[in-house]
Design a protein around this motif. Structure first.
Motif, PDB file in Angstrom:
ATOM      1  N   ASP A 430      19.129  -8.304 -23.551  1.00  0.00           N
ATOM      2  CA  ASP A 430      18.977  -9.033 -22.288  1.00  0.00           C
ATOM      3  C   ASP A 430      17.921 -10.132 -22.418  1.00  0.00           C
ATOM      4  O   ASP A 430      18.038 -11.188 -21.785  1.00  0.00           O
ATOM      5  CB  ASP A 430      18.592  -8.075 -21.154  1.00  0.00           C
ATOM      6  N   GLU A 569      22.110 -18.532 -11.555  1.00  0.00           N
ATOM      7  CA  GLU A 569      22.110 -17.141 -12.039  1.00  0.00           C
ATOM      8  C   GLU A 569      23.282 -16.366 -11.424  1.00  0.00           C
ATOM      9  O   GLU A 569      23.913 -15.543 -12.088  1.00  0.00           O
ATOM     10  CB  GLU A 569      20.781 -16.462 -11.662  1.00  0.00           C
ATOM     11  N   GLU A 570      23.580 -16.660 -10.162  1.00  0.00           N
ATOM     12  CA  GLU A 570      24.677 -15.964  -9.479  1.00  0.00           C
ATOM     13  C   GLU A 570      26.019 -16.319 -10.117  1.00  0.00           C
ATOM     14  O   GLU A 570      26.878 -15.448 -10.317  1.00  0.00           O
ATOM     15  CB  GLU A 570      24.674 -16.360  -7.992  1.00  0.00           C
ATOM     16  N   LYS A 573      26.304 -14.520 -13.401  1.00  0.00           N
ATOM     17  CA  LYS A 573      26.597 -13.088 -13.205  1.00  0.00           C
ATOM     18  C   LYS A 573      28.077 -12.884 -12.847  1.00  0.00           C
ATOM     19  O   LYS A 573      28.731 -11.958 -13.363  1.00  0.00           O
ATOM     20  CB  LYS A 573      25.715 -12.509 -12.102  1.00  0.00           C
ATOM     21  N   THR A 574      28.605 -13.741 -11.998  1.00  0.00           N
ATOM     22  CA  THR A 574      30.010 -13.616 -11.585  1.00  0.00           C
ATOM     23  C   THR A 574      30.943 -13.721 -12.788  1.00  0.00           C
ATOM     24  O   THR A 574      31.867 -12.917 -12.970  1.00  0.00           O
ATOM     25  CB  THR A 574      30.367 -14.714 -10.564  1.00  0.00           C
ATOM     26  N   ASP A 577      30.434 -10.715 -15.254  1.00  0.00           N
ATOM     27  CA  ASP A 577      31.100  -9.508 -14.728  1.00  0.00           C
ATOM     28  C   ASP A 577      32.613  -9.590 -14.938  1.00  0.00           C
ATOM     29  O   ASP A 577      33.264  -8.593 -15.287  1.00  0.00           O
ATOM     30  CB  ASP A 577      30.787  -9.329 -13.233  1.00  0.00           C
TER      31      ASP A 577
END
Length: 614
Positions: A430, A569-570, A573-574, A577
């Motif tokens: 990470d 960042e969102e 992440k989307t 995922d």
């Protein structure tokens, strides 16, 4: 040809007295530089360092071929010892070596454009030759150790030949490694042979010790290339300021006069080594270490064991020795550098001398700081005095100096703490992902492979430094990060990245790391068209080892950010995922390829929609 051995080194150098540290060879009392150095080093040592020099310039040459060049130079040295007035004896050592290289038959056949260097005049000729040196070249195989069942007998029968070939190979593979270091590694190799030849499993024993020697060589080589890079890029003033801070941290009990005395000689030896002048580098470093060992009580209690070693091992030992203990009850610097009414008078009367003493005094009190941080603090103090000493009331102006200087400290401490917390909390993978996101946005022009390489190096720095005690973390992390950044900046010179990187690399040595940390997204970057072919999804995502799967995911991430560096960042992440869900789904199917074909196409469409890429 006879080669230098540990015994000859011990005899030659331990019988020498401490010489004047000034480089008297360049003064009138030494008509011939080559004669002077030959007399200092004696024949066998002179031969060994001459071989190193030629092997580093002519990396494709055979051992026997270079031995002929070595003989020519040794013959000239002996001639000059007999008659220093001979015309060719007044040449500088670099000129002698390069003249010899330029007389090599069919130089162009083996080295191509490098042969054009011979048409230049010194020192441009040497700079030209240095530019053709290739670190760890593919055309030179790593040192091949003789088989375990014969190596000990070979060592016993002809140890000088065995060590000679080791020195030759290491020099060819590491053209920027300083001669004293190569001879130190040869001594390590000999110690390994002496120890392992007594063991029942010679091969295993040598493998273990060889791994340590190889890792040590790699570390020292990086540090030496870094030092040469700083000296060449930022000049002697910056180089000496960095070394002054380090020496003051390491020898906090030594008086300022002694620190500045050895500083000038250290700068001189680095300059020689960086310019490939290995004979002078070897001789002058030996003189310097002899001087320090003659004054152990002045410099440090930590170098006693080093001074008991033969000279080939002594210099590297002293360089790697621990910092000496800080003197107790050192007075606060506030009184002398802030409260004293004569501060401006002292500053204006001798600007560099005043700041040099400040660096010395501050560094010896703060071994827990990096040299780069100390130089930023010094620059901040200098800027403050330059401003305040022009006012009617300087004392009021610089009255908040401590608070301003503490801001430099806090910035660096916060960066170290934030990154170490991230690494310790989330782990290496990470942490690497976070670095890749950060640096792809800063310099999206860099290839995915190179960004991954830089990220791995920075992660290794974190892994190494974040486990250290608090007082060691900062100098460790900023010290090693500076080496990574220097490598990045070296690439920038030949393959420009962007204006932001160019500014950070060139503007200030001390502020390089904070400049990269503060660097934002490159707003001038024009992303390439979205190319679905860059995103290959196949069964390797299911069958590859977990580490390879991680790398694949990271490359996808980097390639996406290159298409839109402003992504949030969102958004990251989307998409991440979605990728994970796709892999989990398809790896359970009987027809994995078909699944990846369909789901991969869907993921690309969704990712483009998420990023707003048409």
């Amino acid at each position: 040809m006879k080669w230098v051995t540990l015994i000859s080194f011990i005899f030659l150098f331990n019988s020498a007295t401490s010489r004047n540290l000034q480089r008297v060879a360049r003064e009138a009392d030494h008509k011939s530089e080559i004669a002077h150095r030959y007399n200092d080093l004696k024949e066998e040592t002179f031969k060994a360092v001459t071989m190193i020099t030629f092997a580093q310039y002519l990396q494709r040459c055979s051992y026997d071929g270079l031995s002929k060049l070595v003989k020519d130079v040794v013959d000239l040295a002996q001639k000059c010892v007999a008659n220093e007035d001979a015309p060719e004896c007044t040449k500088s050592l670099p000129t002698i070596f390069l003249d010899e290289i330029c007389q090599v038959e069919k130089l162009r056949d083996s080295y191509g454009a490098m042969a054009d260097c011979c048409s230049k005049t010194d020192p441009d000729r040497n700079e030209c030759f240095l530019s053709f040196k290739v670190p760890q070249p593919d055309f030179v195989q790593p040192y091949q150790r003789p088989a375990s069942d014969v190596i000990c007998q070979q060592y016993s029968d002809d140890r000088v030949a065995l060590l000679g070939h080791f020195i030759y190979t290491v020099a060819r593979r590491n053209p920027f490694l300083y001669a004293p270091t190569i001879l130190s590694l040869a001594a390590d190799y000999e110690h390994a042979l002496q120890s392992c030849c007594k063991e029942s499993d010679i091969g295993t024993c040598l493998d273990e010790k060889a791994a340590v020697i190889k890792e040590r060589a790699k570390k020292i080589s990086l540090q030496q290339q870094y030092s040469c890079g700083i000296l060449n890029k930022f000049g002697e003033r910056t180089f000496k300021a960095k070394k002054l801070a380090l020496l003051s941290q390491k020898y906090p009990k030594a008086p300022f006069s002694e620190i500045t005395k050895i500083l000038q000689d250290i700068k001189g030896t680095y300059k020689e080594c960086c310019e490939g002048d290995m004979v002078e580098c070897m001789d002058d470093r030996a003189e310097l270490m002899a001087y320090m060992c003659s004054k152990q009580d002045v410099f440090s209690s930590k170098i006693k064991h080093c001074c008991e070693k033969p000279v080939v091992e002594r210099s590297q030992c002293i360089i790697e020795a621990d910092f000496d203990d800080k003197p107790e009850d050192l007075p606060s610097l506030v009184e002398k550098y802030i409260n004293d009414k004569e501060v401006c008078k002292s500053f204006e009367a001798g600007h560099d001398a005043f700041l040099s003493e400040f660096v010395y005094e501050y560094s010896r009190r703060h071994p827990e700081f990096s040299t780069q941080l100390i130089l930023r603090i010094t620059k901040g103090y200098e800027t403050l005095l330059e401003k305040c000493c022009k006012t009617d009331n300087p004392a009021d102006c610089y009255g908040n100096a401590v608070e301003e200087l503490n801001n430099h400290i806090k910035e660096t401490q916060d960066v170290v703490k934030t990154n170490c917390d991230l690494l310790n909390t989330h782990g290496e993978q990470d942490f690497l992902k976070a670095l890749l996101i950060r640096y792809t946005k800063k310099m999206p022009q860099v290839s995915t492979e190179t960004l991954l390489e830089i990220g791995k190096k920075m992660t290794a720095v974190g892994t190494k430094c974040c486990q250290l005690p608090e007082d060691k973390r900062l100098p460790c992390s900023e010290g090693y990060l500076s080496i990574v950044i220097q490598d990045m900046c070296r690439r920038q010179e030949t393959t420009p990245i962007n204006d932001n990187v160019s500014h950070c690399c060139s503007d200030s040595y001390a502020y390089r790391r904070p400049c990269f940390t503060a660097m934002g997204v490159d707003t001038k970057y024009v992303p390439p068209p979205f190319d679905p072919e860059m995103f290959n999804f196949d069964e390797k995502l299911c069958t590859a080892a977990p580490a390879e799967q991680e790398i694949g995911q990271m490359k996808l991430l980097v390639n996406l950010i290159k298409r839109k560096p402003q992504m949030t960042e969102e958004q990251i992440k989307t998409i991440a995922d979605g990728f994970t869900a796709m892999v989990e789904k398809c790896c359970k199917q009987t027809n994995i390829e078909t699944c990846f074909g369909e789901e991969g196409a869907n993921l690309i469409v969704q990712s483009r929609a998420t990023l707003g890429i048409g």
